[in-house]
Write an enzyme that holds these catalytic residues in place. Sequence first.
Site, PDB file in Angstrom:
ATOM      1  CB  CYS A  80      -0.974  -0.032   1.179  1.00 32.74           C
ATOM      2  SG  CYS A  80      -2.347   1.113   1.010  1.00 32.74           S
ATOM      3  CG  HIS A 168      -3.685  -3.623   3.244  1.00 34.44           C
ATOM      4  ND1 HIS A 168      -2.686  -3.140   4.044  1.00 34.44           N
ATOM      5  CD2 HIS A 168      -4.310  -2.543   2.721  1.00 34.44           C
ATOM      6  CE1 HIS A 168      -2.698  -1.820   4.034  1.00 34.44           C
ATOM      7  NE2 HIS A 168      -3.682  -1.432   3.234  1.00 34.44           N
ATOM      8  CD  GLU A 170      -1.365  -6.086   5.606  1.00 35.89           C
ATOM      9  OE1 GLU A 170      -1.503  -4.882   5.894  1.00 35.89           O
ATOM     10  OE2 GLU A 170      -1.019  -6.480   4.474  1.00 35.89           O
ATOM     11  CB  SER A 221       2.962 -11.344  37.001  1.00 44.91           C
ATOM     12  OG  SER A 221       2.687 -12.136  35.866  1.00 44.91           O
ATOM     13  N   GLY A 222       2.354 -14.474  38.029  1.00 43.52           N
ATOM     14  CA  GLY A 222       1.286 -15.466  38.040  1.00 43.52           C
ATOM     15  C   GLY A 222       0.695 -15.698  36.667  1.00 43.52           C
ATOM     16  N   GLY A 223       1.021 -14.827  35.705  1.00 46.61           N
ATOM     17  CA  GLY A 223       0.504 -14.954  34.355  1.00 46.61           C
ATOM     18  C   GLY A 223       1.379 -15.836  33.485  1.00 46.61           C
ATOM     19  CB  VAL A 224       0.754 -17.259  30.099  1.00 51.63           C
ATOM     20  CG1 VAL A 224       0.472 -15.998  29.307  1.00 51.63           C
ATOM     21  CG2 VAL A 224       1.418 -18.304  29.219  1.00 51.63           C
ATOM     22  CG  ASP A 225       3.166 -12.752  29.037  1.00 50.72           C
ATOM     23  OD1 ASP A 225       2.872 -13.607  28.187  1.00 50.72           O
ATOM     24  OD2 ASP A 225       2.587 -11.660  29.125  1.00 50.72           O
ATOM     25  CB  SER A 226       6.157 -13.833  34.784  1.00 50.78           C
ATOM     26  OG  SER A 226       4.971 -14.248  35.421  1.00 50.78           O
ATOM     27  CB  SER A 227       4.230 -18.971  34.125  1.00 48.35           C
ATOM     28  OG  SER A 227       3.462 -18.388  35.156  1.00 48.35           O
TER      29      SER A 227
END
Length: 507
Positions: A80, A168, A170, A221-227
């Site tokens: 584009c 586009h 994508e 933190s208990g979340g998926v990222d830090s786990s």
Amino acid sequence: MIHEKIVILDFGSQTTQLIGRRIRELNTFCEIVPYNKFPFDDDNVKGVILSGSPFSVNDENAFKTDLTRLRSHYPVLGICYGAQLIAQTSGGEVGKSASREYGRAKLHVKDTSDALLGNIREQSQVWMSHGDTILNIPETFRVIASTGDIHIAAYKIEGEPTWGVQFHPEVFHTEEGTRILDNFLTICGCQKDWTPASFIETTVNDLKQQLGNDKVILALSGGVDSSVTAVLLNKAIGKNLTCVFVNHGLLRKNEFETVLENYKHLGLNVIGVDAKDRFYKALAGVTDPERKRKIIGKGFIDVFEEEALKLKDIKWLAQGTIYPDIIESLSITGTTIKSHHNVGGLPEKMQLKLCEPLRLLFKDEVRRIGLELGMQKNLIYRHPFPGPGLGIRILGEITPEKVRVAQDADDIFISNLQMAGLYDKVWQAGAILLPVHSVGVMGDERTYENTVVLRAVTSTDAMTADWAHLPYEFLAKVSNEIINKVKGVNRVVYDISSKPPATIEWE
């Protein structure tokens, strides 16, 4: 070490991140960088994609960069605005189209031998979204595709691996968009072998080299990222990792105890620190959202540094920062959209070096990594929860009493989502406590109490999100339960805003 990558130059399009996700889905690593920050010193770059833009190439304030060096070193695909920029800077003409070209169109491929479009089905649907169009192209440009309204829907530059498309590829509505992007990766010579398993192997090896025998403290933190970060680091450095889970008093109801128990099952070395009184004191009287984020971020780092001193010889602080945190925290103009706890809360003179092994992954990619690592599904598919916690879901000043109200309302909402089988159909959900009181009636008495907002969205990566169309009967049940059981609340409303223009969190 990443052996190959595609660089996406961001000119400000709302779909730039979508280009990145499509490339990743084709098992090829890519990075999104500002239009004027190309990493010429990176030997791993295999090709370049120029994104769209909200500007016209003829605007005085349009984002522009010298493409000469890029075109002489790499295969280039302009999308584009990117296609129009290549044409204009090569001597072509870009101007206003007779009518705004927006929506579906049918693609006629003129050259079936072309490496980019040659195997694309004739009259496949593509998606247009631009007010300008390419009116004329230089002699070295060859038109390779048209639509019913646009003669130059796609072009190839003779003698160099440079293409431009005015649609586009994508977006979902372009039926063969993934194949077009896949063709470009083939042109670039990409191996297409970037998978969860390869990421884990590469990242664990990189962490071993980066950290050596250094000791690391991880912000859980208990979340998926830090786990997932914790399990990756544990795989790389084992006993040299110490995880710290801080109760800043802004977690979900009973979360401190529950999360600590979950981490024991992962075999992680975890220290729980109850610092809620410290955070409440620092946040007393503060109402500005950015100040709250900074205070919470600084409080986290202060606690980690204190724990590191107790443990001795800790040199690194690990965090579960992911790609949307990085993208949202600094726009291509250098303007902060909103600071994230993992990005904007770090003091300038932090005594620990920073380790963020997931900083280039989208959320769904993090989940795939976690599953590949053999982690429990309840940890992997847990809803995202912001680093500042309820600190940005309690609008205005934070007090222990407001935290109680927010926790109780949130607990009822999340529990009902789980019982109704709706939890896994929602990307993120929570209760927001407004600094607004309204009149109500309970029994024979008038009340003047708090308003709670329920927020639930569907998304794939948090870059865009739609409000979740939860059943009315479900919302009625949750509303009644909150009003009847949470002291201090007499009104519940539901947020039906999408992102953009709204954000998922309220602060």
